[in-house]
Design a protein around this motif. Structure first.
Motif, PDB file in Angstrom:
ATOM      1  N   ALA A 114     -38.395 -65.619 -38.028  1.00  0.00           N
ATOM      2  CA  ALA A 114     -37.127 -64.957 -38.326  1.00  0.00           C
ATOM      3  C   ALA A 114     -36.009 -65.801 -37.741  1.00  0.00           C
ATOM      4  O   ALA A 114     -36.201 -66.536 -36.769  1.00  0.00           O
ATOM      5  N   LEU A 115     -34.826 -65.698 -38.336  1.00  0.00           N
ATOM      6  CA  LEU A 115     -33.682 -66.464 -37.861  1.00  0.00           C
ATOM      7  C   LEU A 115     -32.582 -65.511 -37.410  1.00  0.00           C
ATOM      8  O   LEU A 115     -32.150 -64.642 -38.170  1.00  0.00           O
ATOM      9  N   VAL A 116     -32.159 -65.676 -36.166  1.00  0.00           N
ATOM     10  CA  VAL A 116     -31.013 -64.944 -35.633  1.00  0.00           C
ATOM     11  C   VAL A 116     -29.866 -65.932 -35.509  1.00  0.00           C
ATOM     12  O   VAL A 116     -30.053 -67.050 -35.028  1.00  0.00           O
ATOM     13  N   GLU A 136     -24.559 -70.381 -33.060  1.00  0.00           N
ATOM     14  CA  GLU A 136     -25.912 -70.566 -32.538  1.00  0.00           C
ATOM     15  C   GLU A 136     -26.922 -70.072 -33.563  1.00  0.00           C
ATOM     16  O   GLU A 136     -26.772 -68.973 -34.116  1.00  0.00           O
ATOM     17  N   LEU A 137     -27.944 -70.889 -33.796  1.00  0.00           N
ATOM     18  CA  LEU A 137     -29.052 -70.549 -34.689  1.00  0.00           C
ATOM     19  C   LEU A 137     -30.323 -70.510 -33.847  1.00  0.00           C
ATOM     20  O   LEU A 137     -30.601 -71.465 -33.117  1.00  0.00           O
ATOM     21  N   VAL A 138     -31.089 -69.429 -33.958  1.00  0.00           N
ATOM     22  CA  VAL A 138     -32.291 -69.284 -33.141  1.00  0.00           C
ATOM     23  C   VAL A 138     -33.462 -68.897 -34.037  1.00  0.00           C
ATOM     24  O   VAL A 138     -33.424 -67.863 -34.716  1.00  0.00           O
ATOM     25  N   LEU A 139     -34.495 -69.730 -34.035  1.00  0.00           N
ATOM     26  CA  LEU A 139     -35.714 -69.452 -34.789  1.00  0.00           C
ATOM     27  C   LEU A 139     -36.683 -68.703 -33.884  1.00  0.00           C
ATOM     28  O   LEU A 139     -36.984 -69.149 -32.776  1.00  0.00           O
ATOM     29  N   LEU A 140     -37.166 -67.552 -34.358  1.00  0.00           N
ATOM     30  CA  LEU A 140     -38.033 -66.699 -33.549  1.00  0.00           C
ATOM     31  C   LEU A 140     -39.417 -66.558 -34.154  1.00  0.00           C
ATOM     32  O   LEU A 140     -39.577 -66.466 -35.372  1.00  0.00           O
ATOM     33  N   ASP A 141     -40.404 -66.517 -33.263  1.00  0.00           N
ATOM     34  CA  ASP A 141     -41.767 -66.125 -33.610  1.00  0.00           C
ATOM     35  C   ASP A 141     -41.890 -64.656 -33.211  1.00  0.00           C
ATOM     36  O   ASP A 141     -41.798 -64.315 -32.034  1.00  0.00           O
ATOM     37  N   THR A 142     -42.090 -63.786 -34.199  1.00  0.00           N
ATOM     38  CA  THR A 142     -42.097 -62.346 -33.926  1.00  0.00           C
ATOM     39  C   THR A 142     -43.501 -61.769 -33.842  1.00  0.00           C
ATOM     40  O   THR A 142     -43.685 -60.555 -33.950  1.00  0.00           O
ATOM     41  N   ALA A 143     -44.497 -62.609 -33.633  1.00  0.00           N
ATOM     42  CA  ALA A 143     -45.876 -62.130 -33.541  1.00  0.00           C
ATOM     43  C   ALA A 143     -46.188 -61.565 -32.160  1.00  0.00           C
ATOM     44  O   ALA A 143     -47.345 -61.302 -31.854  1.00  0.00           O
ATOM     45  N   HIS A 144     -45.181 -61.393 -31.321  1.00  0.00           N
ATOM     46  CA  HIS A 144     -45.367 -60.879 -29.966  1.00  0.00           C
ATOM     47  C   HIS A 144     -44.505 -59.635 -29.776  1.00  0.00           C
ATOM     48  O   HIS A 144     -43.583 -59.376 -30.549  1.00  0.00           O
ATOM     49  N   ARG A 195     -39.893 -71.205 -44.540  1.00  0.00           N
ATOM     50  CA  ARG A 195     -38.549 -70.734 -44.282  1.00  0.00           C
ATOM     51  C   ARG A 195     -38.566 -69.235 -43.946  1.00  0.00           C
ATOM     52  O   ARG A 195     -39.262 -68.467 -44.604  1.00  0.00           O
ATOM     53  N   PRO A 196     -37.799 -68.826 -42.942  1.00  0.00           N
ATOM     54  CA  PRO A 196     -37.778 -67.399 -42.599  1.00  0.00           C
ATOM     55  C   PRO A 196     -37.097 -66.585 -43.693  1.00  0.00           C
ATOM     56  O   PRO A 196     -36.103 -67.018 -44.279  1.00  0.00           O
ATOM     57  N   ARG A 197     -37.665 -65.432 -43.974  1.00  0.00           N
ATOM     58  CA  ARG A 197     -37.083 -64.529 -44.972  1.00  0.00           C
ATOM     59  C   ARG A 197     -36.366 -63.360 -44.319  1.00  0.00           C
ATOM     60  O   ARG A 197     -35.802 -62.517 -45.005  1.00  0.00           O
ATOM     61  N   ARG A 198     -36.426 -63.314 -42.992  1.00  0.00           N
ATOM     62  CA  ARG A 198     -35.705 -62.258 -42.259  1.00  0.00           C
ATOM     63  C   ARG A 198     -34.573 -62.900 -41.474  1.00  0.00           C
ATOM     64  O   ARG A 198     -34.806 -63.779 -40.652  1.00  0.00           O
ATOM     65  N   LEU A 199     -33.371 -62.475 -41.760  1.00  0.00           N
ATOM     66  CA  LEU A 199     -32.182 -62.991 -41.093  1.00  0.00           C
ATOM     67  C   LEU A 199     -31.471 -61.848 -40.391  1.00  0.00           C
ATOM     68  O   LEU A 199     -31.381 -60.736 -40.918  1.00  0.00           O
ATOM     69  N   LEU A 200     -30.948 -62.139 -39.194  1.00  0.00           N
ATOM     70  CA  LEU A 200     -30.164 -61.160 -38.450  1.00  0.00           C
ATOM     71  C   LEU A 200     -28.932 -61.861 -37.911  1.00  0.00           C
ATOM     72  O   LEU A 200     -29.039 -62.859 -37.190  1.00  0.00           O
TER      73      LEU A 200
END
Length: 350
Positions: free
Chosen positions: A161-163, A172-180, A240-245
């Motif tokens: 996901a990208l915040v 600021e662009l932050v790429l997240l691993d949300t498996a946790h 590519r992340p499909r979830r953006l916040l």
């Protein structure tokens, strides 16, 4: 670094209770009242809260557009007028910290103070005149605090996901691993383009529709050039992340226009999921308007009319590089991240 609130007034005695703002009686969390102050390139924001459950309840808040970074790109310095505006707003914050008997506050400054050659002088002036000890944080610290404050609003799903946080002087662009349980930062990037710095990079006749449209196209090209290397490095095409916040005044303002709100309402906007196409449509419409025309729109007004289109250019570029069907909107970020980190450190929340 967090600062004990006796910087502005004597701290409550050990065991004393801070008054409840609703009824004047002691708050049930005693003196455990925390504050987070975020002085950005465009805004000065304060949030005062007490722990409650696994979160917090807001006691008081303050926000004022100060345009601290106005003219910074050209001069490399914070102007006297901009510093005066910021000190005036910070004086209001210092008064609120005293009246709310805040126990612990962390006050941060971001891109404008990072870049300005007189940033250190300004920080000393703020302390001398208000008692507030500003901490100039790095771009990485800024990105991580923003994520900590808003990641709870990410849509459920798999994959990265990208915040993003569109500020006044940087994005600021932050790429997240949300498996946790708590999302893990995989990579991050900070570009020196925010709504103030990007607007000032493309001077034009704000009353000429053609000039406004041409400036918008140039803004998008600047941002794309800045973002492309990160996109290619961190986000391969097949992943590519499909979830953006998004967390910023840009996305909350556009969300307000999407909802056709007569005035801004945080309760309606924070946590909203908006079709990406709708946000693009609003961005395109605004880019084709003159500044006076934008100033007549609810939730924009005179204060944001000249800056909002730069935010639109940044947002559309993000959607170009990381296409998604929907976009999450957060009216929370650095301040909430600070509060959560302070309270977690004192083991009052997880």
């Amino acid at each position: 670094m967090a600062q004990r609130a006796d910087m502005a007034a004597p701290a409550p005695l050990a065991g004393a209770r801070a008054p409840d703002p609703a009824n004047g009686r002691p708050g049930r969390h005693g003196a455990r009242t925390y504050a987070a102050l975020d002085l950005g390139t465009n805004n000065c924001r304060l949030l005062i809260a007490r722990p409650e459950g696994d979160g917090f309840v807001v006691v008081d808040a303050f926000s004022r557009i100060v345009r601290l970074g106005e003219g910074l790109a050209a001069s490399g310095r914070l102007s006297d007028a901009a510093m005066d505006r910021a000190v005036s707003a910070l004086s209001v914050c210092a008064d609120k910290l005293r009246r709310r008997h805040v126990s612990l506050v962390r006050s941060v400054a971001t891109e404008a103070c990072r870049r300005a050659t007189n940033g250190g002088e300004f920080v000393r002036r703020v302390y001398d005149e208000t008692g507030i000890a500003l901490e100039v944080i790095t771009a990485e610290q800024e990105a991580r605090l923003a994520v900590l404050g808003c990641h709870a609003l990410l849509e459920p799903g798999e994959g990265p996901a990208l915040v993003f946080d569109i500020g006044g002087g940087s994005t600021e662009l932050v790429l997240l691993d949300t498996a946790h349980a708590t999302p893990k930062v995989v990579d991050w990037f900070s570009a020196p383009w925010g709504v103030v710095s990007l607007t000032e990079s493309e001077p034009h006749d704000v009353r000429d529709k053609v000039a406004c449209g041409a400036a918008y196209d140039r803004m998008r090209a600047r941002v794309r050039q800045a973002f492309t290397a990160f996109a290619e490095r961190a986000l391969p095409p097949g992943d590519r992340p499909r979830r953006l916040l998004g967390t910023s005044g840009t996305v909350t303002t556009l969300a307000s226009l999407h909802l056709d709100l007569p005035c801004y309402d945080r309760r309606a906007v924070d946590g909203l999921i908006v079709p990406a196409a709708a946000m693009r449509g609003i961005s395109t419409r605004l880019s084709g308007m003159t500044v006076p025309e934008r100033a007549t729109l609810p939730c924009i007004g005179q204060e944001r009319a000249d800056l909002v289109v730069a935010g639109c250019a940044i947002l559309e570029t993000i959607l170009d590089l990381w296409p998604a069907d929907r976009l999450g909107v957060a009216d929370r970020g650095i301040r909430e991240g600070i509060l959560r980190s302070l309270m977690a450190r004192d083991r009052l929340i997880r």
